[in-house]
Design a protein around this motif. Structure first.
Motif, PDB file in Angstrom:
ATOM      1  N   ASP A 108       0.837  -1.023   0.100  1.00 31.52           N
ATOM      2  CA  ASP A 108      -0.123  -0.237  -0.010  1.00 31.52           C
ATOM      3  C   ASP A 108       0.863   1.252   0.099  1.00 31.52           C
ATOM      4  N   ALA A 109       0.362   2.460  -0.070  1.00 30.28           N
ATOM      5  CA  ALA A 109       0.937   3.601  -0.015  1.00 30.28           C
ATOM      6  C   ALA A 109       1.681   3.934   1.131  1.00 30.28           C
ATOM      7  N   MET A 110       1.175   3.715   2.162  1.00 30.12           N
ATOM      8  CA  MET A 110       2.091   3.711   3.535  1.00 30.12           C
ATOM      9  C   MET A 110       3.316   2.970   3.481  1.00 30.12           C
ATOM     10  N   ALA A 111       3.272   1.900   3.028  1.00 31.03           N
ATOM     11  CA  ALA A 111       4.499   1.223   2.873  1.00 31.03           C
ATOM     12  C   ALA A 111       5.619   1.769   2.000  1.00 31.03           C
ATOM     13  N   ALA A 112       5.102   2.708   1.160  1.00 29.43           N
ATOM     14  CA  ALA A 112       5.990   3.266   0.256  1.00 29.43           C
ATOM     15  C   ALA A 112       6.784   4.267   0.921  1.00 29.43           C
ATOM     16  N   GLY A 113       6.172   4.877   2.112  1.00 31.66           N
ATOM     17  CA  GLY A 113       7.034   5.998   2.817  1.00 31.66           C
ATOM     18  C   GLY A 113       8.485   5.445   3.322  1.00 31.66           C
ATOM     19  N   ARG A 114       8.448   4.217   3.704  1.00 30.94           N
ATOM     20  CA  ARG A 114       9.756   3.802   4.264  1.00 30.94           C
ATOM     21  C   ARG A 114      10.962   3.749   3.164  1.00 30.94           C
ATOM     22  N   LEU A 115      10.588   4.009   1.920  1.00 28.96           N
ATOM     23  CA  LEU A 115      11.756   4.200   0.864  1.00 28.96           C
ATOM     24  C   LEU A 115      12.678   5.367   1.163  1.00 28.96           C
ATOM     25  N   ARG A 116      11.877   6.341   1.797  1.00 28.91           N
ATOM     26  CA  ARG A 116      12.706   7.583   2.053  1.00 28.91           C
ATOM     27  C   ARG A 116      13.898   7.498   3.019  1.00 28.91           C
ATOM     28  N   ASP A 117      13.811   6.428   3.729  1.00 28.89           N
ATOM     29  CA  ASP A 117      14.832   5.713   4.760  1.00 28.89           C
ATOM     30  C   ASP A 117      15.923   5.144   4.029  1.00 28.89           C
ATOM     31  N   GLU A 118      15.768   4.590   2.747  1.00 27.42           N
ATOM     32  CA  GLU A 118      16.658   3.854   2.060  1.00 27.42           C
ATOM     33  C   GLU A 118      17.252   4.566   0.739  1.00 27.42           C
ATOM     34  N   TYR A 119      16.547   5.481   0.240  1.00 32.49           N
ATOM     35  CA  TYR A 119      16.932   6.219  -0.999  1.00 32.49           C
ATOM     36  C   TYR A 119      16.909   7.702  -1.035  1.00 32.49           C
ATOM     37  N   GLN A 120      17.763   8.229  -1.610  1.00 24.89           N
ATOM     38  CA  GLN A 120      17.848   9.765  -1.718  1.00 24.89           C
ATOM     39  C   GLN A 120      16.513  10.402  -2.522  1.00 24.89           C
ATOM     40  N   GLN A 121      16.366  10.043  -3.747  1.00 21.50           N
ATOM     41  CA  GLN A 121      15.483  10.284  -4.612  1.00 21.50           C
ATOM     42  C   GLN A 121      14.555   9.160  -5.171  1.00 21.50           C
ATOM     43  N   VAL A 122      13.430   9.118  -4.677  1.00 20.00           N
ATOM     44  CA  VAL A 122      12.504   7.947  -5.352  1.00 20.00           C
ATOM     45  C   VAL A 122      11.653   8.515  -6.197  1.00 20.00           C
ATOM     46  N   HIS A 123      11.894   8.326  -7.639  1.00 23.01           N
ATOM     47  CA  HIS A 123      10.820   9.048  -8.522  1.00 23.01           C
ATOM     48  C   HIS A 123       9.576   8.325  -8.864  1.00 23.01           C
ATOM     49  N   MET A 124       8.692   8.862  -9.328  1.00 21.58           N
ATOM     50  CA  MET A 124       7.318   8.343  -9.847  1.00 21.58           C
ATOM     51  C   MET A 124       6.956   8.700 -11.035  1.00 21.58           C
ATOM     52  N   PHE A 125       6.364   8.279 -12.162  1.00 18.01           N
ATOM     53  CA  PHE A 125       5.969   8.445 -13.219  1.00 18.01           C
ATOM     54  C   PHE A 125       4.354   8.110 -13.464  1.00 18.01           C
ATOM     55  N   GLY A 126       3.555   8.900 -14.137  1.00 17.03           N
ATOM     56  CA  GLY A 126       2.140   8.410 -14.255  1.00 17.03           C
ATOM     57  C   GLY A 126       1.828   8.208 -12.619  1.00 17.03           C
ATOM     58  N   SER A 127       0.967   7.050 -12.671  1.00 19.72           N
ATOM     59  CA  SER A 127       0.537   6.453 -11.514  1.00 19.72           C
ATOM     60  C   SER A 127      -0.287   7.668 -10.583  1.00 19.72           C
ATOM     61  N   GLY A 128      -1.573   8.040 -11.251  1.00 19.35           N
ATOM     62  CA  GLY A 128      -2.093   9.086 -10.766  1.00 19.35           C
ATOM     63  C   GLY A 128      -3.004   8.743  -9.641  1.00 19.35           C
ATOM     64  N   VAL A 129      -3.420   7.274  -9.732  1.00 21.22           N
ATOM     65  CA  VAL A 129      -4.065   6.794  -8.501  1.00 21.22           C
ATOM     66  C   VAL A 129      -3.331   6.528  -7.395  1.00 21.22           C
ATOM     67  N   LEU A 130      -1.932   6.213  -7.585  1.00 18.45           N
ATOM     68  CA  LEU A 130      -1.091   6.081  -6.516  1.00 18.45           C
ATOM     69  C   LEU A 130      -0.649   7.504  -5.958  1.00 18.45           C
ATOM     70  N   ILE A 131      -0.530   8.507  -6.796  1.00 24.24           N
ATOM     71  CA  ILE A 131      -0.444   9.967  -6.054  1.00 24.24           C
ATOM     72  C   ILE A 131      -1.307  10.485  -5.175  1.00 24.24           C
ATOM     73  N   ARG A 132      -2.576   9.952  -5.719  1.00 24.17           N
ATOM     74  CA  ARG A 132      -3.495  10.510  -4.665  1.00 24.17           C
ATOM     75  C   ARG A 132      -3.379   9.817  -3.725  1.00 24.17           C
ATOM     76  N   SER A 133      -3.243   8.293  -3.298  1.00 23.93           N
ATOM     77  CA  SER A 133      -3.012   7.671  -2.169  1.00 23.93           C
ATOM     78  C   SER A 133      -2.018   7.996  -1.321  1.00 23.93           C
ATOM     79  N   LEU A 134      -0.966   8.512  -2.003  1.00 27.77           N
ATOM     80  CA  LEU A 134       0.469   8.942  -1.405  1.00 27.77           C
ATOM     81  C   LEU A 134       0.184  10.246  -0.599  1.00 27.77           C
ATOM     82  N   LEU A 135      -0.652  11.229  -1.344  1.00 29.00           N
ATOM     83  CA  LEU A 135      -1.032  12.412  -0.647  1.00 29.00           C
ATOM     84  C   LEU A 135      -2.018  12.101   0.527  1.00 29.00           C
TER      85      LEU A 135
END
Length: 200
Positions: A108-135
């Motif tokens: 889920d989107a919340m699990a993606a938040g941990r990527l900030r602890d492992e990487y400097q720049q996590v980029h997304m492209f497209g993925s409008g539904v996921l963008i709304r979930s991350l927001l």
């Protein structure tokens, strides 16, 4: 701590569906696949490529992941090399055996938040539904809109019903390109405030 940055190619009327090709995403009988190329230019292309070079991980929603996984492993050049090399993460409740090498499935989107602890720049492209979930989960750090001078009147829109009310601030100066595209990089600034406009 790193950041999660969403890059979205979007029209003036908020459509992000299938910018890259006619058959990219025909869902809903979308008639305008490939709308981005005619309003692109060398300067905006170079800026997009420079952003891709900065990332050290790729995060995608399931629909965009399927599109990328079917295309990029078979391409060559700097962009393909970066996308194929970096670790990839896809948020999906149904994907169990991702075919694109280096892919990890997140629940889920919340699990993606941990990527900030492992990487400097996590980029997304497209993925409008996921963008709304991350927001909604408050784990999206930057929203980079590539706004193009086109209106389509149909297609998937980023800010549809159910969008979380929020205010944003520019994280970088806006930049325009020869064919009319504008690069807008926003950070979340908080909730929505209201006030009366003064006569002056």
């Amino acid at each position: 701590m790193g950041l999660i940055a969403a890059n979205l190619f979007i029209t003036l009327d908020g459509v992000y569906q299938a910018p890259g090709g006619r058959e990219e995403d025909p869902e809903g009988s979308f008639a305008f696949g490939g709308w981005q190329a005619p309003v692109s230019d060398d300067e905006s292309g170079a800026a997009i490529a420079a952003g891709i070079e900065q990332m050290d991980a790729l995060l995608l929603g399931r629909k965009t992941y399927d599109i990328f996984a079917a295309y990029w492993p078979h391409q060559s050049g700097d962009i393909a090399e970066t996308l194929n090399r970096v670790p990839k993460f896809v948020v999906s409740g149904s994907l169990t055996d991702p075919a694109w090498a280096g892919t990890t499935v997140l629940p889920d989107a919340m699990a993606a938040g941990r990527l900030r602890d492992e990487y400097q720049q996590v980029h997304m492209f497209g993925s409008g539904v996921l963008i709304r979930s991350l927001l909604e989960a408050e784990v999206l750090d930057r929203l980079h809109l590539w706004l193009y001078p086109v209106t389509l009147g149909q297609g998937k829109r980023l800010f549809d019903a159910g969008t979380v009310p929020a205010t944003f601030r520019l994280a970088e100066p806006a930049r325009s390109y020869p064919k009319g595209a504008v690069s807008l990089v926003y950070e979340r600034a908080g909730g929505v405030e209201t006030a009366e406009m003064g006569a002056g």
